[in-house]
Design an enzyme around this catalytic site. Structure first.
Site, short mmCIF file in Angstrom:
data_model
loop_
_atom_site.label_atom_id
_atom_site.label_comp_id
_atom_site.label_asym_id
_atom_site.label_seq_id
_atom_site.Cartn_x
_atom_site.Cartn_y
_atom_site.Cartn_z
N ASP A 165 -0.77 1.16 7.98
CA ASP A 165 0.41 0.06 8.18
C ASP A 165 1.39 -0.04 7.04
O ASP A 165 2.51 0.07 7.35
CB ASP A 165 -0.35 -1.50 8.43
CG ASP A 165 -0.82 -1.37 9.93
OD1 ASP A 165 -0.31 -0.69 10.76
OD2 ASP A 165 -1.60 -2.43 10.09
N LYS A 185 -9.19 -5.33 13.50
CA LYS A 185 -8.82 -4.42 12.20
C LYS A 185 -10.00 -4.68 11.11
O LYS A 185 -10.15 -3.94 10.42
CB LYS A 185 -7.43 -4.83 11.64
CG LYS A 185 -6.28 -4.05 12.58
CD LYS A 185 -4.99 -4.24 11.86
CE LYS A 185 -4.03 -3.72 12.83
NZ LYS A 185 -2.70 -3.54 12.22
#
Ligand code: NAP
Length: 292
Positions: free
Chosen positions: A121, A84
């Protein structure tokens, strides 16, 4: 419209070419990812013509894998552990929430191969808590366990929902303090160690540690849960996680694992790519019933 699409991010579904649009999740390991099943279900629900793959990327190969995927005609990517931060560095345009999180889990290609990056997220967690579970965040005291990448990605969205305070408790206290410092300008945020929590009640406890992976719960004092408090474990499993069991034993009003967050962050990515919002709760229910 608000959010990354309003910031000029998001890719228009091409469609009409007769060839399904190509998407994938990149990570390592990736074999057990539920993302291909989730996005295939979203595509069926919404009548979108797309293919979604899971691609294992060996360490050191992330950027090459992204451009190889593009050369195959790919239009959008999800990114999971451990890439990420690399995705964040690679993106040429980033949403405000990606900047806050310091990490990107959604990539899309625009004309001339310009790569945009977002982080869904935190939105996934907030949507699961507020829309699916009916948990109120405004004015509530939130305890966030852990100070790694997952914790960082949700602090801004939790503060953005009007939490009264977000207290970050971490095994390595300095790591929590650094994180609190990063978010100081975004709302009331504090950091401490687990033992410092004694005597402080919270309305919501979110576990963003990876302790559950070993079937463990951080060493938490008893009496942390205010009446009506909820517990939420970002980890998910086929059986109740150690933290979900801890919450139930402490008398939480509700204790859930992170499957809903997983599906909701995927739904947010799907919306960015396709401009249509799938029915995430139906997919969560199907996964829980092992019917997907
Ligand atoms: P990470 O960056 O490696 O951070 C791990 C965190 O856990 C650190 O704060 C670490 O503390 C703490 N920790 C590890 N073992 C511990 C133990 N035995 N006792 C207490 N604390 C411990 O990991 P991450 O990327 O943030 O991921 C954390 C969890 O979130 C994982 O279970 C992941 O699967 C989950 N997650 C779920 C979703 C979803 O969609 N549901 C999305 C993202 C992440 P130190 O700083 O002291 O090392």
């Amino acid at each position: 419209m608000t959010g990354p699409r309003a910031e000029g991010l998001g890719t228009r579904a091409r469609g009409g070419t007769g060839v399904p649009d190509l998407y994938a999740v990149l990570g390592h390991p990736i074999a057990h990812s539920k993302s291909p099943r989730i996005h295939a279900a979203f595509a069926r629900q919404t009548g979108q013509d797309l293919v979604y793959e899971a691609i294992d990327v060996a360490p050191g190969g992330f950027a090459a894998a992204v451009w190889h995927f593009r050369a195959r005609g790919g239009v959008g990517l999800n990114v999971t552990l451990p890439y990420k931060e690399e995705a964040f560095a690679l993106a040429q345009a980033r949403s405000a929430r990606a900047e806050q999180a310091g990490a990107v889990n959604t990539l899309g290609f625009e004309a001339h191969d310009r790569l945009w990056g977002d982080n869904t997220d935190g939105a996934g967690l907030v949507r699961d808590l507020t829309l699916n579970l009916g948990v109120t965040l405004r004015g509530r005291r939130v305890l966030l366990l852990g100070a790694g990448g997952a914790a960082r990605g949700v602090i801004g969205p939790l503060l953005g929902e009007g939490a009264a305070v977000v207290v970050i408790a971490n095994r390595t206290i300095t790591r929590g303090e650094e994180l609190a410092e990063t978010f100081r300008g975004h709302g009331p945020v504090e950091a401490c160690g687990f033992a410092d929590l004694a005597g402080r009640p919270f309305d919501l406890v979110v576990n963003a540690t990876s302790a559950s992976l070993q079937g463990e719960v951080p060493p938490l004092p008893a009496g942390l849960l205010a009446p009506g408090a909820w517990c939420y474990d970002m980890m998910y499993a086929d059986r109740p996680t150690a933290f979900v069991r801890w919450g139930e034993a402490q008398g939480a009003a509700g204790a859930r694992d992170g499957l809903g967050m997983l599906v909701e962050q995927a739904a947010e990515s799907f919306f960015l790519w396709r401009g249509v919002r799938p029915d995430a709760p139906a997919v969560i229910a199907a996964l829980r019933a092992a019917a997907l």
